[in-house]
Scaffold this motif. Sequence first.
Motif, mmCIF file in Angstrom:
data_model
loop_
_atom_site.group_PDB
_atom_site.id
_atom_site.type_symbol
_atom_site.label_atom_id
_atom_site.label_comp_id
_atom_site.label_asym_id
_atom_site.label_seq_id
_atom_site.Cartn_x
_atom_site.Cartn_y
_atom_site.Cartn_z
ATOM 1 N N ALA A 96 0.838 -1.201 0.000
ATOM 2 C CA ALA A 96 0.000 0.000 0.000
ATOM 3 C C ALA A 96 0.873 1.252 0.000
ATOM 4 N N GLY A 97 1.962 1.215 0.775
ATOM 5 C CA GLY A 97 2.902 2.334 0.745
ATOM 6 C C GLY A 97 3.528 2.507 -0.624
ATOM 7 N N LEU A 98 3.843 1.381 -1.263
ATOM 8 C CA LEU A 98 4.381 1.431 -2.618
ATOM 9 C C LEU A 98 3.351 2.013 -3.583
ATOM 10 N N ALA A 99 2.083 1.645 -3.413
ATOM 11 C CA ALA A 99 1.029 2.200 -4.265
ATOM 12 C C ALA A 99 0.957 3.722 -4.122
ATOM 13 N N LEU A 100 1.109 4.219 -2.898
ATOM 14 C CA LEU A 100 1.095 5.666 -2.681
ATOM 15 C C LEU A 100 2.300 6.341 -3.344
ATOM 16 N N GLU A 101 3.480 5.761 -3.172
ATOM 17 C CA GLU A 101 4.676 6.324 -3.800
ATOM 18 C C GLU A 101 4.561 6.257 -5.324
ATOM 19 N N PHE A 102 3.972 5.175 -5.824
ATOM 20 C CA PHE A 102 3.769 5.029 -7.264
ATOM 21 C C PHE A 102 2.845 6.136 -7.783
ATOM 22 N N TYR A 103 1.757 6.383 -7.071
ATOM 23 C CA TYR A 103 0.859 7.460 -7.489
ATOM 24 C C TYR A 103 1.572 8.814 -7.427
ATOM 25 N N HIS A 104 2.365 9.007 -6.398
ATOM 26 C CA HIS A 104 3.100 10.258 -6.237
ATOM 27 C C HIS A 104 4.006 10.525 -7.437
ATOM 28 N N ARG A 105 4.650 9.502 -7.949
ATOM 29 C CA ARG A 105 5.595 9.648 -9.051
ATOM 30 C C ARG A 105 4.930 9.514 -10.417
ATOM 31 N N TYR A 106 3.835 8.773 -10.490
ATOM 32 C CA TYR A 106 3.183 8.494 -11.779
ATOM 33 C C TYR A 106 1.663 8.660 -11.649
ATOM 34 N N PRO A 107 1.182 9.863 -11.357
ATOM 35 C CA PRO A 107 -0.241 10.035 -11.050
ATOM 36 C C PRO A 107 -1.191 9.771 -12.215
ATOM 37 N N THR A 108 -0.678 9.747 -13.436
ATOM 38 C CA THR A 108 -1.574 9.533 -14.585
ATOM 39 C C THR A 108 -1.778 8.056 -14.904
ATOM 40 N N ILE A 109 -1.040 7.168 -14.241
ATOM 41 C CA ILE A 109 -1.144 5.738 -14.574
ATOM 42 C C ILE A 109 -2.290 5.041 -13.849
ATOM 43 N N PRO A 110 -2.432 5.171 -12.522
ATOM 44 C CA PRO A 110 -3.468 4.389 -11.836
ATOM 45 C C PRO A 110 -4.884 4.851 -12.170
ATOM 46 N N ARG A 111 -5.751 3.889 -12.390
ATOM 47 C CA ARG A 111 -7.184 4.162 -12.547
ATOM 48 C C ARG A 111 -7.811 4.430 -11.181
ATOM 49 N N SER A 112 -7.334 3.690 -10.183
ATOM 50 C CA SER A 112 -7.787 3.869 -8.806
ATOM 51 C C SER A 112 -6.742 3.263 -7.885
ATOM 52 N N LEU A 113 -6.906 3.501 -6.578
ATOM 53 C CA LEU A 113 -6.047 2.906 -5.564
ATOM 54 C C LEU A 113 -6.892 2.132 -4.568
ATOM 55 N N ILE A 114 -6.407 0.953 -4.213
ATOM 56 C CA ILE A 114 -6.995 0.186 -3.110
ATOM 57 C C ILE A 114 -5.867 -0.062 -2.120
ATOM 58 N N LEU A 115 -5.999 0.501 -0.934
ATOM 59 C CA LEU A 115 -4.938 0.475 0.064
ATOM 60 C C LEU A 115 -5.414 -0.348 1.256
ATOM 61 N N ALA A 116 -4.806 -1.504 1.449
ATOM 62 C CA ALA A 116 -5.205 -2.417 2.516
ATOM 63 C C ALA A 116 -4.146 -2.430 3.612
#
Length: 263
Positions: A96-116
């Motif tokens: 989930a932390g990686l998902a947040l960092e990924f969004y931070h660096r590549y915000p146009t890629i994710p369609r959505s985030l699910i953080l468990a």
Amino acid sequence: MDEIDIGGLRIAFERKGEGVPLVLLHGGLSDSRMWRRQLDELSDEFTVVAWDAPGCGSSADPPETFRLPDFADCLAAFIEEIGLVKPHILGLSFGAGLALEFYHRYPTIPRSLILASAYAGWSGSLPPDMVEQRLQQGIQQSELPPERVVEMWVPTLFVKSVSAEVIEKTAVIMSEFHPVGMRTMLLSFAEADLRDMLPTIKVPTLLLHGEADQRSPLNVVENLHAKIQTSRLVIIPAVGHEISLEAPEAFNAEVRSFLLANP
């Protein structure tokens, strides 16, 4: 499993199903095998991809200088290499932390985030003394025999009523941890403080959390929920940190409902 080369690192992954892509990011001391139920049950409607992060499972060890931004860059290259377009990103704990960092660096890629069972990095969610204690303890554990590490970690991941089958499967995965990978993830997460990027999240975000989570207490996810304006919080009763393993039916139902609501 399939394997590809990303920046000189061998990355192993499993891909199943057809449809809108969903990428699964496992936690520390784990690998893609933790997502068996999600791969099997969500692939009826989605392309489900679970990787072994660098330093985990069948993937190669990264340099010990690897940190969370490096994991995120590797993930971005991985997603592009295997041809996924606008995937949903689901991560648990470290994932989930990686998902947040990924969004931070590549915000146009994710369609959505699910953080468990999420944190905004350990430094972003835990008191400094707890971060240092976890880090030093984990570094010491990385040198111990695998069975000792499993004995120390498993009780912190589940409620006492969890089935023996779940514990046994988790123990098998954890016992095959990579010492280098463990230390790299520990250092990455101990350093990570993602609080400032939380208000920048614009995509739909689902926060899934176990009511009895010992490792990431409820106040952690409540802080995430308060700062991510696009988030919805679901607390799953009477389960611990590894909610996808401990309560797969409830977990998968919440994930499926969220994905279908955000096509």
